[in-house]
Scaffold this motif. Sequence first.
Motif, PDB file in Angstrom:
ATOM      1  N   ASP A   1       0.830  -1.202   0.000  1.00 26.70           N
ATOM      2  CA  ASP A   1       0.000   0.000   0.000  1.00 26.70           C
ATOM      3  C   ASP A   1       0.869   1.259   0.000  1.00 26.70           C
ATOM      4  O   ASP A   1       0.594   2.222  -0.732  1.00 26.70           O
ATOM      5  N   ASP A   2       1.915   1.247   0.812  1.00 23.68           N
ATOM      6  CA  ASP A   2       2.833   2.397   0.866  1.00 23.68           C
ATOM      7  C   ASP A   2       3.504   2.616  -0.486  1.00 23.68           C
ATOM      8  O   ASP A   2       3.658   3.763  -0.943  1.00 23.68           O
ATOM      9  N   GLU A   3       3.905   1.518  -1.153  1.00 26.16           N
ATOM     10  CA  GLU A   3       4.540   1.633  -2.469  1.00 26.16           C
ATOM     11  C   GLU A   3       3.576   2.238  -3.498  1.00 26.16           C
ATOM     12  O   GLU A   3       3.965   3.100  -4.305  1.00 26.16           O
ATOM     13  N   LEU A   4       2.335   1.788  -3.472  1.00 24.70           N
ATOM     14  CA  LEU A   4       1.351   2.290  -4.423  1.00 24.70           C
ATOM     15  C   LEU A   4       1.048   3.771  -4.176  1.00 24.70           C
ATOM     16  O   LEU A   4       0.931   4.559  -5.126  1.00 24.70           O
ATOM     17  N   GLN A   5       0.912   4.144  -2.922  1.00 22.53           N
ATOM     18  CA  GLN A   5       0.665   5.547  -2.609  1.00 22.53           C
ATOM     19  C   GLN A   5       1.819   6.422  -3.068  1.00 22.53           C
ATOM     20  O   GLN A   5       1.606   7.517  -3.614  1.00 22.53           O
ATOM     21  N   ALA A   6       3.040   5.941  -2.866  1.00 18.63           N
ATOM     22  CA  ALA A   6       4.208   6.700  -3.298  1.00 18.63           C
ATOM     23  C   ALA A   6       4.232   6.865  -4.811  1.00 18.63           C
ATOM     24  O   ALA A   6       4.788   7.848  -5.335  1.00 18.63           O
ATOM     25  N   ALA A   7       3.620   5.933  -5.532  1.00 18.66           N
ATOM     26  CA  ALA A   7       3.564   6.009  -6.990  1.00 18.66           C
ATOM     27  C   ALA A   7       2.350   6.799  -7.476  1.00 18.66           C
ATOM     28  O   ALA A   7       2.103   6.873  -8.688  1.00 18.66           O
ATOM     29  N   GLY A   8       1.578   7.375  -6.537  1.00 19.01           N
ATOM     30  CA  GLY A   8       0.444   8.215  -6.914  1.00 19.01           C
ATOM     31  C   GLY A   8      -0.887   7.492  -7.027  1.00 19.01           C
ATOM     32  O   GLY A   8      -1.846   8.041  -7.582  1.00 19.01           O
ATOM     33  N   TYR A   9      -0.973   6.279  -6.497  1.00 18.37           N
ATOM     34  CA  TYR A   9      -2.212   5.509  -6.584  1.00 18.37           C
ATOM     35  C   TYR A   9      -3.051   5.657  -5.312  1.00 18.37           C
ATOM     36  O   TYR A   9      -2.524   5.850  -4.206  1.00 18.37           O
ATOM     37  N   TYR A  10      -4.363   5.506  -5.478  1.00 16.68           N
ATOM     38  CA  TYR A  10      -5.293   5.343  -4.368  1.00 16.68           C
ATOM     39  C   TYR A  10      -5.776   3.890  -4.395  1.00 16.68           C
ATOM     40  O   TYR A  10      -6.018   3.333  -5.477  1.00 16.68           O
ATOM     41  N   THR A  11      -5.914   3.295  -3.220  1.00 14.38           N
ATOM     42  CA  THR A  11      -6.334   1.886  -3.171  1.00 14.38           C
ATOM     43  C   THR A  11      -7.567   1.729  -2.287  1.00 14.38           C
ATOM     44  O   THR A  11      -7.719   2.409  -1.274  1.00 14.38           O
ATOM     45  N   SER A  12      -8.440   0.830  -2.683  1.00 11.63           N
ATOM     46  CA  SER A  12      -9.625   0.488  -1.891  1.00 11.63           C
ATOM     47  C   SER A  12      -9.922  -0.988  -2.089  1.00 11.63           C
ATOM     48  O   SER A  12      -9.550  -1.574  -3.107  1.00 11.63           O
ATOM     49  N   SER A  13     -10.598  -1.573  -1.105  1.00 11.53           N
ATOM     50  CA  SER A  13     -10.797  -3.032  -1.133  1.00 11.53           C
ATOM     51  C   SER A  13     -12.137  -3.428  -0.533  1.00 11.53           C
ATOM     52  O   SER A  13     -12.728  -2.685   0.262  1.00 11.53           O
ATOM     53  N   ARG A  14     -12.592  -4.611  -0.896  1.00  5.90           N
ATOM     54  CA  ARG A  14     -13.717  -5.270  -0.239  1.00  5.90           C
ATOM     55  C   ARG A  14     -13.664  -6.761  -0.568  1.00  5.90           C
ATOM     56  O   ARG A  14     -12.926  -7.173  -1.469  1.00  5.90           O
ATOM     57  N   PHE A  15     -14.416  -7.535   0.166  1.00  4.12           N
ATOM     58  CA  PHE A  15     -14.469  -8.969  -0.112  1.00  4.12           C
ATOM     59  C   PHE A  15     -15.575  -9.267  -1.116  1.00  4.12           C
ATOM     60  O   PHE A  15     -16.627  -8.627  -1.126  1.00  4.12           O
ATOM     61  N   LEU A  16     -15.306 -10.254  -1.949  1.00  2.00           N
ATOM     62  CA  LEU A  16     -16.283 -10.784  -2.884  1.00  2.00           C
ATOM     63  C   LEU A  16     -16.671 -12.193  -2.459  1.00  2.00           C
ATOM     64  O   LEU A  16     -15.925 -12.862  -1.743  1.00  2.00           O
ATOM     65  N   GLU A  17     -17.805 -12.659  -2.952  1.00  2.00           N
ATOM     66  CA  GLU A  17     -18.194 -14.059  -2.768  1.00  2.00           C
ATOM     67  C   GLU A  17     -18.063 -14.759  -4.109  1.00  2.00           C
ATOM     68  O   GLU A  17     -18.806 -14.493  -5.048  1.00  2.00           O
ATOM     69  N   SER A  18     -17.079 -15.652  -4.184  1.00  3.43           N
ATOM     70  CA  SER A  18     -16.851 -16.396  -5.412  1.00  3.43           C
ATOM     71  C   SER A  18     -17.949 -17.430  -5.611  1.00  3.43           C
ATOM     72  O   SER A  18     -18.711 -17.747  -4.685  1.00  3.43           O
ATOM     73  N   THR A  19     -18.018 -17.980  -6.810  1.00  3.35           N
ATOM     74  CA  THR A  19     -19.005 -19.025  -7.096  1.00  3.35           C
ATOM     75  C   THR A  19     -18.374 -20.409  -7.097  1.00  3.35           C
ATOM     76  O   THR A  19     -19.039 -21.387  -7.439  1.00  3.35           O
ATOM     77  N   THR A  20     -17.108 -20.492  -6.706  1.00  7.68           N
ATOM     78  CA  THR A  20     -16.443 -21.792  -6.668  1.00  7.68           C
ATOM     79  C   THR A  20     -15.440 -21.811  -5.529  1.00  7.68           C
ATOM     80  O   THR A  20     -15.099 -20.762  -4.959  1.00  7.68           O
TER      81      THR A  20
END
Length: 535
Positions: free
Chosen positions: A251-270
């Motif tokens: 996350d720190d590396e991505l922020q330093a490269a100018g990115y914003y990050t967000s996440s959530r869980f998904l429910e897979s079908t398998t």
Amino acid sequence: MPLGNEHKAANVSVSSRRQHLLNGLLCLLALTVLALSVEAIRDLLVIVTVVVIAQRLHWKPVATTVGLTAGLLITLVLLTAIADQTFDYFFARPLELKYDLFLLPALWDLLEDSSGTLTAAMYTSLLVALILLFAWVFHRLLNYSIASLQFLHTPVLALVFLGAYLLAIPGSFRSLAIANGVAGAYQVAKGDDEFERVLVSARQELLALPSDLDRLNGQDFLFFFIESYGRLLWDDPDLRGGFLDRLKHYDDELQAAGYYTSSRFLESTTFAGASWVAHMSVMSGVECRNTVHWKRLLNSRVRPLSDYFRAQSYRTVSVMPAMDLNEWPEGEYFGFTQNVWAAELDYSGPRYGWSPMPDQFVLLRFDQLALEQSAKPVFAEISLTSSHAPFSQVPAFHSGAWKLDELNKTLATKKPSRDRSIWQNQSATNYASAIDYSLASVMQFLVREYSRQGVLLILGDHQASKAVHRVDSDALGHRFHVPLHMVTRDRELHEGLLALGFSAGLSPHENSDALPMSELKKFFLNLFHSPGVTL
């Protein structure tokens, strides 16, 4: 004959009959214990009664045919019971014959791929031989039991016993479930089942979705599917701490490269396998849970997500390192304008476990063959396979600049073993290392190699098999949960995602509801629609 000899002969005869009766009882007991262990006692009672009646007809061809059929039926009941337990262990679900029978060609492909055609043919022949051998053994056990237990030779009495047992013993018939499963498979093969109605309903619903993608502003839209990347890494207390530390570092590396990050869980079908049905659920917007559904969707008129992007002049790219076909007519469903498969990737190095090539190599070649060659925005579905089971053969990570010759030198320093025992001892620690290699490869690509504007999705396809689970994901309600990370330089989009339930950073809110994979298509089409319609 002298009287003494007659008494001796009588005693020997009585002793022989007793031994014969005891052996018969032991054989019947063995069959009963076996039937109880696989919950098929009702099946056994019916089978014994039918064999008794067949033998009472005194017509040997009929008695032999019925006996052999009974032996084969017992074998199939036992085989399906074992398959049921196997499916529960590896895929966290019971056997469903009407769909799972269609997995047999895929099982052959997996066996052939992992051991070679000749060995696969030998294993298959051995399995068929064992089935026939067990059928014969059970046939002989039944015949011996019935011949030894004279009271069973009265059909009326046998039917009375059968009726009493069937009334007293709860449960269903496994043999009937097998017959229903085969009949269901026949109906599925004809296309006459409830999934056809699901497709009709889905097509009508999806026709109403927006398709302009205006809020995306012509940015790339890239899916990085990481094999077996699941919630286990959050749930296992021995893996959690180190893994969350790694996510914070990325996350720190991505922020330093100018990115914003967000996440959530998904429910897979398998679960634990069949990645293609998870991919299909995302692309089609229809809940796809097995290979039959997948094939039906390939031949359906449900418009896939990739087609919406193609209609907006995107270059749509399929990146599948495990696809060793030159042509795949059914794949025309997705409407990809470029296929970057095994032949195009042109990897000549060693395989690592199941994975045909390392993720870093795949990402480098995707950059060279698709991104660098396109003035148009790119939509891509990228399958990364280095984290595929058995997790014990992870490529050496190349930390320098990505050039083919330098990358290949790094890979050549860690040639994997061809020992097939790598599949026997899968560990959670090796699993975490394999996932980290795949994640590190994607992060390095985004931070150092990717120079375009894009919305970048990193997600798992399914949880790993139960072989590496040290916690009960079923009890936690996390059996099918996988993470989704969205990475973008678009701050407004990032803030919109947070308002829609995403958490900032690479670790999702662990108490929030998981979004079904099949909802992603609708979610993105609404998200990128100009008025900003939300779910």
